[in-house]
Design an enzyme around this catalytic site. Structure first.
Site, mmCIF file in Angstrom:
data_model
loop_
_atom_site.group_PDB
_atom_site.id
_atom_site.type_symbol
_atom_site.label_atom_id
_atom_site.label_comp_id
_atom_site.label_asym_id
_atom_site.label_seq_id
_atom_site.Cartn_x
_atom_site.Cartn_y
_atom_site.Cartn_z
ATOM 1 C CD GLU A 1 12.952 13.777 -5.480
ATOM 2 O OE1 GLU A 1 13.028 14.401 -6.540
ATOM 3 O OE2 GLU A 1 11.899 13.322 -5.021
ATOM 4 N NE ARG B 1 11.680 -1.822 13.340
ATOM 5 C CZ ARG B 1 12.198 -2.716 12.503
ATOM 6 N NH1 ARG B 1 12.989 -2.340 11.537
ATOM 7 N NH2 ARG B 1 11.956 -3.992 12.653
ATOM 8 C CG HIS C 1 20.170 2.083 -15.429
ATOM 9 N ND1 HIS C 1 20.860 1.439 -16.431
ATOM 10 C CD2 HIS C 1 19.626 3.197 -16.000
ATOM 11 C CE1 HIS C 1 20.731 2.135 -17.556
ATOM 12 N NE2 HIS C 1 19.993 3.195 -17.320
#
Length: 137
Positions: free
Chosen positions: A62, A92, A107
């Site tokens: 984020e 993993r 996008h």
């Protein structure tokens, strides 16, 4: 694609005294259409079993995705990019060292941005795959 008024030093300054800075996230590369940052795998980012906490991976994703959105804003003084949705697939475990996140655009619209974030270990093996959607307000 990105606002050219930013460099690695300014990106790293954003995290100072906030969650990314506290857990050691560092921006290492700013390309024309991607950003790479690294995060230590240590006591700050471990879960109780001594491996990288999945939430820390999401914080890395984020952080770099939101900053990528910020770098795409037409008017950063009047617009903000905020997280709308994030998902993560943890692939993993990692016990020590560094993980690296690379963000690329899926996008970039006027109201929403969608980002692909791939997190790898020091051997470039996949650790986590994320998709972040930001809303432009």
């Amino acid at each position: 694609m990105f606002n050219k008024n930013f460099d690695l030093e300014s990106l790293n300054a954003f995290g100072k005294n906030t969650l990314p800075g506290h857990i050691g996230i560092e921006f290492t590369e700013l390309g024309d259409d991607f950003i790479i940052a690294r995060m230590p795998v240590d006591s700050r980012t471990h879960q109780p079993f001594g491996i990288l906490h999945g939430g820390a991976s999401v914080v890395l994703a984020e952080t770099i995705g939101s900053l990528a959105s910020m770098l795409c804003l037409q008017n950063p003084e009047q617009q903000k990019a905020v997280g709308l949705e994030i998902n993560a697939n943890h692939l993993r475990a990692v016990k020590t060292g560094w993980v690296y996140g690379k963000v690329t655009a899926i996008h970039v619209g006027a109201k929403t941005h969608v980002w692909d974030i791939k997190i790898t270990n020091e051997e470039n093996k996949p650790i986590c795959i994320c998709r972040l959607t930001t809303m432009i307000i």
